[in-house]
Motif scaffolding. Structure first.
Motif, short mmCIF file in Angstrom:
data_model
loop_
_atom_site.label_atom_id
_atom_site.label_comp_id
_atom_site.label_asym_id
_atom_site.label_seq_id
_atom_site.Cartn_x
_atom_site.Cartn_y
_atom_site.Cartn_z
N GLU A 1 9.72 3.78 -8.38
CA GLU A 1 9.94 2.67 -7.44
C GLU A 1 8.65 1.98 -7.04
OE1 GLU A 1 12.02 4.61 -4.28
OE2 GLU A 1 14.00 4.42 -5.25
N ALA A 2 7.55 2.73 -7.00
CA ALA A 2 6.27 2.15 -6.60
C ALA A 2 5.45 1.67 -7.78
CB ALA A 2 5.47 3.20 -5.82
N ALA A 3 5.95 1.85 -9.00
CA ALA A 3 5.15 1.63 -10.20
C ALA A 3 4.58 0.22 -10.31
CB ALA A 3 5.98 1.96 -11.45
N GLU A 4 5.39 -0.78 -10.03
CA GLU A 4 4.94 -2.16 -10.24
C GLU A 4 3.78 -2.52 -9.32
OE1 GLU A 4 6.70 -6.75 -10.32
OE2 GLU A 4 8.06 -5.03 -10.15
N SER A 5 3.93 -2.23 -8.02
CA SER A 5 2.86 -2.57 -7.08
C SER A 5 1.65 -1.68 -7.29
CB SER A 5 3.36 -2.45 -5.64
OG SER A 5 3.81 -1.14 -5.36
N SER B 1 -13.06 7.63 -8.13
CA SER B 1 -13.11 7.94 -6.72
C SER B 1 -12.27 7.01 -5.86
CB SER B 1 -14.56 7.90 -6.22
OG SER B 1 -15.12 6.61 -6.45
N GLU B 2 -11.87 5.86 -6.37
CA GLU B 2 -11.24 4.85 -5.52
C GLU B 2 -9.72 4.87 -5.54
OE1 GLU B 2 -12.78 1.03 -6.45
OE2 GLU B 2 -14.81 1.49 -5.76
N TRP B 3 -9.10 5.35 -6.59
CA TRP B 3 -7.65 5.23 -6.69
C TRP B 3 -6.95 6.19 -5.73
CZ3 TRP B 3 -4.03 8.90 -8.10
CH2 TRP B 3 -4.53 10.10 -8.59
N GLU B 4 -5.75 5.79 -5.32
CA GLU B 4 -4.94 6.59 -4.41
C GLU B 4 -3.50 6.62 -4.91
OE1 GLU B 4 -5.65 8.27 -1.69
OE2 GLU B 4 -7.75 7.70 -1.34
N TRP B 5 -2.81 7.72 -4.64
CA TRP B 5 -1.38 7.79 -4.92
C TRP B 5 -0.62 6.83 -4.01
CZ3 TRP B 5 0.68 10.26 -8.93
CH2 TRP B 5 0.04 11.37 -9.47
N PRO B 6 0.55 6.33 -4.46
CA PRO B 6 1.42 5.62 -3.53
C PRO B 6 1.77 6.54 -2.36
CG PRO B 6 2.17 5.30 -5.79
CD PRO B 6 1.09 6.35 -5.83
N THR C 1 4.44 7.18 -0.62
CA THR C 1 5.66 8.00 -0.73
C THR C 1 5.45 9.18 -1.66
OG1 THR C 1 6.46 6.46 -2.44
CG2 THR C 1 7.27 6.14 -0.18
N CYS C 2 4.62 9.01 -2.69
CA CYS C 2 4.33 10.10 -3.62
C CYS C 2 3.40 11.13 -2.99
CB CYS C 2 3.71 9.56 -4.90
SG CYS C 2 4.81 8.50 -5.87
N LYS C 3 2.39 10.64 -2.28
CA LYS C 3 1.42 11.53 -1.66
C LYS C 3 2.09 12.50 -0.69
CE LYS C 3 -2.55 9.84 -0.39
NZ LYS C 3 -3.62 9.16 0.40
N GLN C 4 3.13 12.03 -0.01
CA GLN C 4 3.83 12.89 0.95
C GLN C 4 4.53 14.07 0.28
OE1 GLN C 4 6.37 10.00 2.81
NE2 GLN C 4 4.76 9.24 4.18
N MET C 5 4.74 13.99 -1.02
CA MET C 5 5.42 15.06 -1.75
C MET C 5 4.45 15.93 -2.55
SD MET C 5 8.97 13.27 -3.05
CE MET C 5 8.48 11.54 -3.08
N LEU C 6 3.16 15.73 -2.34
CA LEU C 6 2.15 16.50 -3.06
C LEU C 6 1.49 17.53 -2.15
CD1 LEU C 6 0.33 13.68 -5.06
CD2 LEU C 6 1.83 15.45 -6.00
N GLU C 7 1.20 18.68 -2.73
CA GLU C 7 0.39 19.67 -2.03
C GLU C 7 -1.07 19.21 -2.08
OE1 GLU C 7 1.52 22.09 -0.42
OE2 GLU C 7 3.38 22.83 -1.32
N THR C 8 -1.84 19.55 -1.05
CA THR C 8 -3.27 19.25 -1.09
C THR C 8 -3.98 20.33 -1.91
OG1 THR C 8 -3.61 20.44 0.99
CG2 THR C 8 -3.28 18.06 1.12
N TRP C 9 -5.07 19.91 -2.57
CA TRP C 9 -5.85 20.83 -3.39
C TRP C 9 -7.07 21.27 -2.59
CZ3 TRP C 9 -3.89 21.61 -8.38
CH2 TRP C 9 -4.59 22.53 -9.16
N PRO C 10 -7.29 22.57 -2.46
CA PRO C 10 -8.43 23.05 -1.66
C PRO C 10 -9.75 22.44 -2.12
CG PRO C 10 -7.02 24.88 -2.30
CD PRO C 10 -6.54 23.68 -3.08
N GLY C 11 -10.59 22.09 -1.13
CA GLY C 11 -11.89 21.51 -1.46
C GLY C 11 -12.94 21.94 -0.48
N ASP C 12 -14.17 21.55 -0.74
CA ASP C 12 -15.28 21.90 0.13
C ASP C 12 -15.12 21.26 1.50
OD1 ASP C 12 -16.40 23.33 -1.92
OD2 ASP C 12 -17.63 21.66 -2.63
N GLY C 13 -15.46 22.01 2.54
CA GLY C 13 -15.43 21.46 3.89
C GLY C 13 -14.05 21.12 4.40
#
Length: 206
Positions: A15-19, A54-59, A61-73
């Motif tokens: 659904e978010a693909a076009e934008s 470094s600049e791109w972001e998930w849509p 609605t998609c980000k809300q369904m993703l687990e976060t990946w552990p990182g520094d700090g």
């Protein structure tokens, strides 16, 4: 992806693909393929520069369904880069091809930790001694024990490239597949033998 979100994630991405595509192209992205296996999502991007790393972001609605990946700090990450351990063709060759009508394929395998350095060593030797010997679009990335490969079929009709680097004696073994098999942790077994690479589902490409 979060548990139970696989189908909804694919739907939200469609659904978010076009934008999202328009947004990514403004950032210099030329091509995108997204593959899934179970709850894992793997992305292959081709960009005009390294800016999209470094600049791109998930849509949203998609980000809300993703687990976060552990990182520094304690930083919340929704993607992690893979180490480029093999590329058959030069980037300019991949960019020069015509994408139309080619199947984009993402595959996943697992390496034995004790064989990690050996796998990378042989693949580095292969890409230097015999560039474009298999498929100029073929590339392998690694993260921990997982290795992800991308290619397009049919293979672009490019001539094999000249040797990039020479050493006193060739390193690439002639019995390549026999040497490679002990490096993997099989996904499963069947009558034909061990399943080392699994083809993933394509959930978006442009």
């Amino acid at each position: 992806m979060k548990v139970g979100c696989e189908a909804n994630f694919a739907l939200a991405l469609a659904e978010a693909a076009e934008s999202w595509q328009s947004e990514l192209r403004e950032q210099g992205l030329l091509s995108c393929s997204i593959f899934a296996r179970g709850s894992g999502v793997f992305l292959y991007f081709e960009t005009a520069s390294e800016c999209c790393e470094s600049e791109w972001e998930w849509p949203t609605t998609c980000k809300q369904m993703l687990e976060t990946w552990p990182g520094d700090g304690g930083m919340q990450r929704y993607s992690v880069p893979m180490l480029d351990i093999y590329h058959d063709g030069e980037p300019e060759i991949r960019e020069a091809r015509e994408n139309g009508g080619r199947e984009r394929i993402g595959m996943l395998a697992r390496l034995k930790p004790s064989k990690y350095s050996s796998y990378i060593f042989y693949h580095y030797a292969l890409q230097e001694e015999k560039p474009s010997c298999f498929n100029p679009t073929y590339i392998i990335g690694a993260y921990e024990d997982l290795i992800f490969s991308y290619q397009e079929r049919p293979s672009p009709a490019f001539e094999h490239g000249a040797t990039r680097r020479k050493w006193p004696a060739p390193i690439t073994p002639e019995n390549w597949h026999d040497i490679m098999q002990p490096h993997f942790v099989p996904w499963s077994e069947n009558e034909q033998g061990s399943i080392l690479w699994e083809t993933m589902d394509t959930i978006l490409s442009f």
